[in-house]
Design an enzyme around this catalytic site. Sequence first.
Site, short mmCIF file in Angstrom:
data_model
loop_
_atom_site.label_atom_id
_atom_site.label_comp_id
_atom_site.label_asym_id
_atom_site.label_seq_id
_atom_site.Cartn_x
_atom_site.Cartn_y
_atom_site.Cartn_z
N GLU A 86 -9.78 -2.47 5.30
CA GLU A 86 -10.43 -1.83 6.83
C GLU A 86 -11.57 -2.83 6.78
O GLU A 86 -12.34 -3.33 5.99
CB GLU A 86 -10.76 -0.45 6.74
CG GLU A 86 -9.55 0.49 6.50
CD GLU A 86 -8.75 0.77 7.65
OE1 GLU A 86 -8.43 -0.09 8.59
OE2 GLU A 86 -7.75 1.60 7.74
N ASN A 109 -7.50 -3.12 14.35
CA ASN A 109 -8.86 -3.30 14.17
C ASN A 109 -8.86 -4.70 12.95
O ASN A 109 -9.95 -4.85 12.34
CB ASN A 109 -9.61 -2.20 13.57
CG ASN A 109 -8.63 -1.76 12.11
OD1 ASN A 109 -7.73 -2.27 11.78
ND2 ASN A 109 -9.16 -0.66 11.50
N ASP A 165 0.81 -1.24 0.02
CA ASP A 165 0.05 0.21 0.15
C ASP A 165 0.80 1.39 -0.05
O ASP A 165 2.10 1.17 0.32
CB ASP A 165 -0.87 0.06 1.30
CG ASP A 165 -0.22 -0.29 2.42
OD1 ASP A 165 1.07 -0.69 2.53
OD2 ASP A 165 -0.92 -0.84 3.36
N HIS A 204 -7.32 -5.05 10.29
CA HIS A 204 -6.93 -4.69 8.96
C HIS A 204 -5.61 -5.58 8.53
O HIS A 204 -4.83 -5.63 9.13
CB HIS A 204 -6.95 -3.26 8.55
CG HIS A 204 -6.04 -2.68 8.97
ND1 HIS A 204 -5.75 -1.14 9.15
CD2 HIS A 204 -4.47 -2.87 9.18
CE1 HIS A 204 -4.60 -0.70 9.42
NE2 HIS A 204 -3.67 -1.71 9.40
C1 F6R Z 1 1.56 -1.53 6.12
C2 F6R Z 1 0.16 -2.01 6.36
C3 F6R Z 1 -0.71 -2.07 7.46
C4 F6R Z 1 0.15 -2.56 8.53
C5 F6R Z 1 -0.52 -2.60 9.94
C6 F6R Z 1 0.15 -2.67 11.34
O1 F6R Z 1 1.98 -1.68 4.98
O2 F6R Z 1 -0.38 -2.54 5.26
O3 F6R Z 1 -1.54 -2.96 7.44
O4 F6R Z 1 0.96 -3.77 8.70
O5 F6R Z 1 -1.24 -1.20 10.11
O6 F6R Z 1 0.92 -1.77 11.53
P1 F6R Z 1 2.26 -1.78 12.66
O7 F6R Z 1 3.15 -2.85 12.31
O8 F6R Z 1 2.66 -0.24 12.64
O9 F6R Z 1 1.36 -1.99 13.86
#
Ligand code: F6R
Length: 241
Positions: free
Chosen positions: A143, A136, A67, A138
């Site tokens: 989401e 959450n 992303d 995701h």
């Molecule tokens: C990042 C992504 C997100 C993160 C997720 C966890 O490319 O796609 O899904 O993997 O938000 O983020 P952290 O590792 O910062 O807790």
Amino acid sequence: MNIIIAKSYDELSRKAANFIISQVTLKSSSVLGLATGSTPISTYSYMVKKFKEDEVNFEDVISFNLDEYIGLGKENNQSYRYFMEENLFSKVNINENNINIPNGLADDIEKECISYEERIKNAGGIDLQLLGLGRNGHIGFNEPNVKFEAITHKVELDEDTIEANARFFESAADVPTEAISMGIKTIMMSCKVLLLASGKNKAEAVKALVKGPITPSLPASILQLHRDVTLILDEEAASLL
Ligand code: F6R
């Protein structure tokens, strides 16, 4: 689902780096799906370390990041492109032409999404997709209440995600509200998935991912249907299993 519980974040990171390195050792032209966020930072450090010790070669690897924020370019230190350069790409011998990250500055975002998905297909699909996990539930920026059939598309970020990501920005108001993300279908089409989760604040999402019903309100729950998923968790993230 293969679940590995590590004693600490450091152990989780070493195991994850070894997992990815094994993939590249067995297939030097592997197509890797990569993630940003806090969780994989140390995994990337261990991959860099192994590269410096001559134990892995990224020359023929092709990468596709999950992303990117809409509106941030590679010079912006909050863009995911910048993150990847800082934490991995500038420190290993991956070929610049083999790096793919959605272009958050594209004039036509719709077109960029279609072309990104085509580039993945043309590369032969993703061999190993690395994922983090949102509080959450995701994955990527898919989401809650996601459409499981979605491919790469434009997404509106959830309030919880904006709040969680605000730690990287001056304030929550500076966090972009839109992003381009691989869809759940894109992720599910990868040959292998490696999901990392660390810390107490991920424990509820991990429990729902492993034990809960498969539901769009917890996007990661769809991974229960993937044929080759490994979770590497630290003890805190695994504490509710
Ligand atoms: C990042 C992504 C997100 C993160 C997720 C966890 O490319 O796609 O899904 O993997 O938000 O983020 P952290 O590792 O910062 O807790």
